[in-house]
Design an enzyme around this catalytic site. Structure first.
Site, PDB file in Angstrom:
ATOM      1  N   HIS A   4     -45.990  54.012  39.492  1.00  0.00           N
ATOM      2  CA  HIS A   4     -47.165  52.819  39.413  1.00  0.00           C
ATOM      3  C   HIS A   4     -47.599  52.081  40.818  1.00  0.00           C
ATOM      4  O   HIS A   4     -48.394  51.380  40.464  1.00  0.00           O
ATOM      5  CB  HIS A   4     -47.168  51.998  38.152  1.00  0.00           C
ATOM      6  CG  HIS A   4     -46.499  52.630  37.038  1.00  0.00           C
ATOM      7  ND1 HIS A   4     -45.255  52.909  36.381  1.00  0.00           N
ATOM      8  CD2 HIS A   4     -47.274  53.140  36.046  1.00  0.00           C
ATOM      9  CE1 HIS A   4     -45.388  53.457  35.394  1.00  0.00           C
ATOM     10  NE2 HIS A   4     -46.518  53.702  34.958  1.00  0.00           N
ATOM     11  N   GLY A  20     -52.745  37.939  36.222  1.00  0.00           N
ATOM     12  CA  GLY A  20     -52.890  39.226  35.575  1.00  0.00           C
ATOM     13  C   GLY A  20     -53.979  40.077  36.013  1.00  0.00           C
ATOM     14  O   GLY A  20     -53.794  41.305  36.126  1.00  0.00           O
ATOM     15  N   ARG A  24     -57.866  38.749  41.244  1.00  0.00           N
ATOM     16  CA  ARG A  24     -57.234  37.330  41.473  1.00  0.00           C
ATOM     17  C   ARG A  24     -56.225  37.589  42.596  1.00  0.00           C
ATOM     18  O   ARG A  24     -56.163  36.578  43.566  1.00  0.00           O
ATOM     19  CB  ARG A  24     -56.346  36.837  40.259  1.00  0.00           C
ATOM     20  CG  ARG A  24     -57.550  36.307  39.475  1.00  0.00           C
ATOM     21  CD  ARG A  24     -57.561  34.750  39.339  1.00  0.00           C
ATOM     22  NE  ARG A  24     -58.082  34.277  38.041  1.00  0.00           N
ATOM     23  CZ  ARG A  24     -59.039  33.573  37.966  1.00  0.00           C
ATOM     24  NH1 ARG A  24     -59.733  33.104  39.067  1.00  0.00           N
ATOM     25  NH2 ARG A  24     -59.418  33.018  36.855  1.00  0.00           N
ATOM     26  N   ARG A  43     -54.095  52.834  40.357  1.00  0.00           N
ATOM     27  CA  ARG A  43     -54.749  52.234  39.397  1.00  0.00           C
ATOM     28  C   ARG A  43     -55.354  51.013  39.703  1.00  0.00           C
ATOM     29  O   ARG A  43     -55.820  50.107  38.802  1.00  0.00           O
ATOM     30  CB  ARG A  43     -53.893  52.028  38.118  1.00  0.00           C
ATOM     31  CG  ARG A  43     -53.459  53.391  37.537  1.00  0.00           C
ATOM     32  CD  ARG A  43     -52.292  53.007  36.629  1.00  0.00           C
ATOM     33  NE  ARG A  43     -51.441  54.247  36.110  1.00  0.00           N
ATOM     34  CZ  ARG A  43     -51.587  54.541  34.910  1.00  0.00           C
ATOM     35  NH1 ARG A  43     -52.522  53.893  34.020  1.00  0.00           N
ATOM     36  NH2 ARG A  43     -50.960  55.824  34.561  1.00  0.00           N
ATOM     37  N   ARG A  87     -45.380  34.145  37.661  1.00  0.00           N
ATOM     38  CA  ARG A  87     -46.692  34.616  36.996  1.00  0.00           C
ATOM     39  C   ARG A  87     -47.421  33.316  37.087  1.00  0.00           C
ATOM     40  O   ARG A  87     -46.984  32.315  36.738  1.00  0.00           O
ATOM     41  CB  ARG A  87     -46.468  35.099  35.561  1.00  0.00           C
ATOM     42  CG  ARG A  87     -47.727  34.802  34.566  1.00  0.00           C
ATOM     43  CD  ARG A  87     -47.564  35.710  33.506  1.00  0.00           C
ATOM     44  NE  ARG A  87     -48.536  34.840  32.438  1.00  0.00           N
ATOM     45  CZ  ARG A  87     -49.991  35.233  32.526  1.00  0.00           C
ATOM     46  NH1 ARG A  87     -50.439  35.767  33.523  1.00  0.00           N
ATOM     47  NH2 ARG A  87     -50.666  34.614  31.588  1.00  0.00           N
ATOM     48  N   SER A  90     -53.710  32.148  32.987  1.00  0.00           N
ATOM     49  CA  SER A  90     -54.490  31.482  32.064  1.00  0.00           C
ATOM     50  C   SER A  90     -53.695  31.509  30.623  1.00  0.00           C
ATOM     51  O   SER A  90     -53.088  32.316  30.342  1.00  0.00           O
ATOM     52  CB  SER A  90     -55.951  31.760  32.184  1.00  0.00           C
ATOM     53  OG  SER A  90     -56.051  32.949  31.517  1.00  0.00           O
ATOM     54  N   GLU A 179     -50.492  32.740  25.717  1.00  0.00           N
ATOM     55  CA  GLU A 179     -50.781  33.952  26.614  1.00  0.00           C
ATOM     56  C   GLU A 179     -50.216  35.059  26.153  1.00  0.00           C
ATOM     57  O   GLU A 179     -49.946  35.273  25.059  1.00  0.00           O
ATOM     58  CB  GLU A 179     -50.245  33.570  27.926  1.00  0.00           C
ATOM     59  CG  GLU A 179     -48.784  32.975  28.103  1.00  0.00           C
ATOM     60  CD  GLU A 179     -47.992  34.132  28.473  1.00  0.00           C
ATOM     61  OE1 GLU A 179     -48.106  34.487  29.699  1.00  0.00           O
ATOM     62  OE2 GLU A 179     -47.297  34.448  27.682  1.00  0.00           O
ATOM     63  N   MET A 180     -50.051  36.260  27.202  1.00  0.00           N
ATOM     64  CA  MET A 180     -49.532  37.325  26.574  1.00  0.00           C
ATOM     65  C   MET A 180     -48.400  38.283  27.455  1.00  0.00           C
ATOM     66  O   MET A 180     -48.529  39.229  27.369  1.00  0.00           O
ATOM     67  CB  MET A 180     -51.119  38.180  26.660  1.00  0.00           C
ATOM     68  CG  MET A 180     -51.907  37.763  25.579  1.00  0.00           C
ATOM     69  SD  MET A 180     -53.552  38.559  25.381  1.00  0.00           S
ATOM     70  CE  MET A 180     -52.744  40.081  24.403  1.00  0.00           C
ATOM     71  N   GLU A 181     -47.788  37.554  28.468  1.00  0.00           N
ATOM     72  CA  GLU A 181     -47.053  38.184  29.335  1.00  0.00           C
ATOM     73  C   GLU A 181     -45.672  37.579  29.633  1.00  0.00           C
ATOM     74  O   GLU A 181     -44.784  38.173  29.892  1.00  0.00           O
ATOM     75  CB  GLU A 181     -47.690  37.800  30.823  1.00  0.00           C
ATOM     76  CG  GLU A 181     -48.912  39.042  30.868  1.00  0.00           C
ATOM     77  CD  GLU A 181     -50.203  38.540  30.304  1.00  0.00           C
ATOM     78  OE1 GLU A 181     -50.186  37.029  30.451  1.00  0.00           O
ATOM     79  OE2 GLU A 181     -51.105  39.167  29.879  1.00  0.00           O
ATOM     80  N   SER A 203     -57.157  27.414  30.217  1.00  0.00           N
ATOM     81  CA  SER A 203     -58.602  27.795  30.334  1.00  0.00           C
ATOM     82  C   SER A 203     -59.208  27.540  29.243  1.00  0.00           C
ATOM     83  O   SER A 203     -60.663  27.714  29.073  1.00  0.00           O
ATOM     84  CB  SER A 203     -58.560  29.382  30.732  1.00  0.00           C
ATOM     85  OG  SER A 203     -57.874  30.136  29.758  1.00  0.00           O
ATOM     86  N   ASP A 204     -58.637  27.504  27.988  1.00  0.00           N
ATOM     87  CA  ASP A 204     -59.306  27.170  26.524  1.00  0.00           C
ATOM     88  C   ASP A 204     -58.571  26.585  25.794  1.00  0.00           C
ATOM     89  O   ASP A 204     -57.312  26.426  26.047  1.00  0.00           O
ATOM     90  CB  ASP A 204     -60.052  28.502  25.943  1.00  0.00           C
ATOM     91  CG  ASP A 204     -59.006  29.774  26.314  1.00  0.00           C
ATOM     92  OD1 ASP A 204     -58.230  29.743  27.247  1.00  0.00           O
ATOM     93  OD2 ASP A 204     -59.082  30.695  25.515  1.00  0.00           O
ATOM     94  N   ARG A 217     -62.998  28.267  36.002  1.00  0.00           N
ATOM     95  CA  ARG A 217     -61.801  28.908  36.028  1.00  0.00           C
ATOM     96  C   ARG A 217     -61.221  29.130  37.731  1.00  0.00           C
ATOM     97  O   ARG A 217     -60.059  28.765  38.000  1.00  0.00           O
ATOM     98  CB  ARG A 217     -61.793  30.085  35.432  1.00  0.00           C
ATOM     99  CG  ARG A 217     -61.643  30.049  33.915  1.00  0.00           C
ATOM    100  CD  ARG A 217     -61.541  31.521  33.189  1.00  0.00           C
ATOM    101  NE  ARG A 217     -61.782  31.327  31.858  1.00  0.00           N
ATOM    102  CZ  ARG A 217     -61.005  32.253  31.002  1.00  0.00           C
ATOM    103  NH1 ARG A 217     -60.350  33.026  31.386  1.00  0.00           N
ATOM    104  NH2 ARG A 217     -61.227  31.922  29.586  1.00  0.00           N
TER     105      ARG A 217
HETATM  106  N1  LIG Z   1     -53.833  35.683  23.699  1.00  0.00           N
HETATM  107  C1  LIG Z   1     -54.289  34.677  24.529  1.00  0.00           C
HETATM  108  N2  LIG Z   1     -55.095  33.878  23.706  1.00  0.00           N
HETATM  109  C2  LIG Z   1     -55.982  33.027  24.404  1.00  0.00           C
HETATM  110 CL1  LIG Z   1     -56.719  31.703  23.948  1.00  0.00          CL
HETATM  111  C3  LIG Z   1     -55.591  33.117  26.190  1.00  0.00           C
HETATM  112  N3  LIG Z   1     -56.249  32.486  27.178  1.00  0.00           N
HETATM  113  C4  LIG Z   1     -55.746  33.178  28.020  1.00  0.00           C
HETATM  114  N4  LIG Z   1     -54.936  34.323  27.851  1.00  0.00           N
HETATM  115  C5  LIG Z   1     -54.429  35.170  29.011  1.00  0.00           C
HETATM  116  O1  LIG Z   1     -55.744  35.608  29.449  1.00  0.00           O
HETATM  117  C6  LIG Z   1     -55.704  36.938  29.194  1.00  0.00           C
HETATM  118  C7  LIG Z   1     -56.289  37.337  27.886  1.00  0.00           C
HETATM  119  O2  LIG Z   1     -57.797  36.860  28.269  1.00  0.00           O
HETATM  120  C8  LIG Z   1     -54.156  37.508  28.863  1.00  0.00           C
HETATM  121  O3  LIG Z   1     -53.603  38.012  30.042  1.00  0.00           O
HETATM  122  C9  LIG Z   1     -53.626  36.188  28.570  1.00  0.00           C
HETATM  123  O4  LIG Z   1     -52.173  35.952  29.170  1.00  0.00           O
HETATM  124  C10 LIG Z   1     -55.025  34.224  26.558  1.00  0.00           C
HETATM  125  N5  LIG Z   1     -54.159  35.025  25.835  1.00  0.00           N
END
Ligand SMILES: Nc1nc(Cl)c2ncn([C@@H]3O[C@H](CO)[C@@H](O)[C@H]3O)c2n1
Length: 234
Positions: A4, A20, A24, A43, A87, A90, A179-181, A203-204, A217
């Protein structure tokens, strides 16, 4: 070279920032680093190595989700000898004390993911950040006049939860944001003996329903980048 990443063996710095979004990474390289070299575009997961105030540093996108950061952080540590991965991303706040643009330093990352099943543990591993990096980031915040929130985040495999209120159960546990990571990054670092940290900008907010605009952002992202770049290297 890995499946990769096309960079040559010594083309990454000891420390890699990982947003992510690869765009960026491009933005950070173009706006904050000197003597920049593109070291990966496989990729289109753009990766760069350059200098910040004379110090060598790299920045590369991680992609969204634990499988993606799980691949890239593993390869950076295992095959490129990277020691520190920070990392920068957001998140969605689930704690009512958090406002848009607040900065979080994630000392731990809970999850709903199955990622850690690969380690065949007869229990649940607490995926934790490197205290050395956490302290360095906290001191960087102090120097820049930033008051961070330090606490646990939820690394979710899901962005669109079927039950839009299920974050409230995580809120009860004192989790600051979703978040997701981070969880997968910390597992790889814990397992491979590297240092990991996740710095997030809100961010939210799931509490208030507020969201930042795309341009806002970018502005708020800069403060987090400056915190990361001004950390003492572990
Ligand atoms: N589940 C989730 N939920 C909310 Cl409310 C998020 N706000 C930002 N992210 C991040 O931004 C990306 C998703 O928009 C993902 O990489 C995650 O890490 C979020 N991911």
């Amino acid at each position: 070279m890995t499946p990769h990443i096309r960079a040559k063996e010594n083309e990454f710095a000891k420390t890699v920032l990982m947003p992510g979004d690869p765009l960026r990474a491009k933005y950070i390289a173009e706006n904050f680093l000197d003597n920049v070299v593109l070291v990966n575009d496989v990729r289109n997961m753009l990766g760069y190595t350059g200098e910040y105030k004379g110090k060598k540093i790299s920045v590369m996108g991680s992609g969204m989700g634990m499988p993606s950061i799980g691949i890239y952080s593993y390869e950076l540590i295992k095959f490129y000898g990277v020691k520190n991965i920070v990392r920068v991303g957001s998140c969605g706040a689930i704690n009512e004390d958090l406002d848009l643009y607040d900065i979080i330093l994630a000392n731990g990352a809970s999850t709903n993911s199955n990622f850690q099943s690969t380690y065949k543990l007869n229990g649940i591993h607490s995926a934790t950040a490197s205290f050395e990096l956490l302290l360095s980031a906290y001191k960087s915040c102090e120097k820049l006049g930033v008051k961070p929130h330090v606490g646990n985040v939820l690394s979710s495999d899901i962005f669109y939860h079927d039950d839009p209120n299920d974050w409230k159960n995580w809120q009860k546990m004192g989790v600051l944001a979703i978040e997701m990571e981070a969880h997968a990054l910390y597992l790889n670092c814990n397992r491979l003996g590297a240092n990991g940290l996740t710095i997030l900008t809100v961010s939210d907010s799931l509490v208030t329903g507020e969201e930042t605009t795309a341009t806002e952002r970018e502005r708020s992202f800069n403060q987090m980048i400056e915190v990361a770049l001004n950390m003492d290297e572990a």
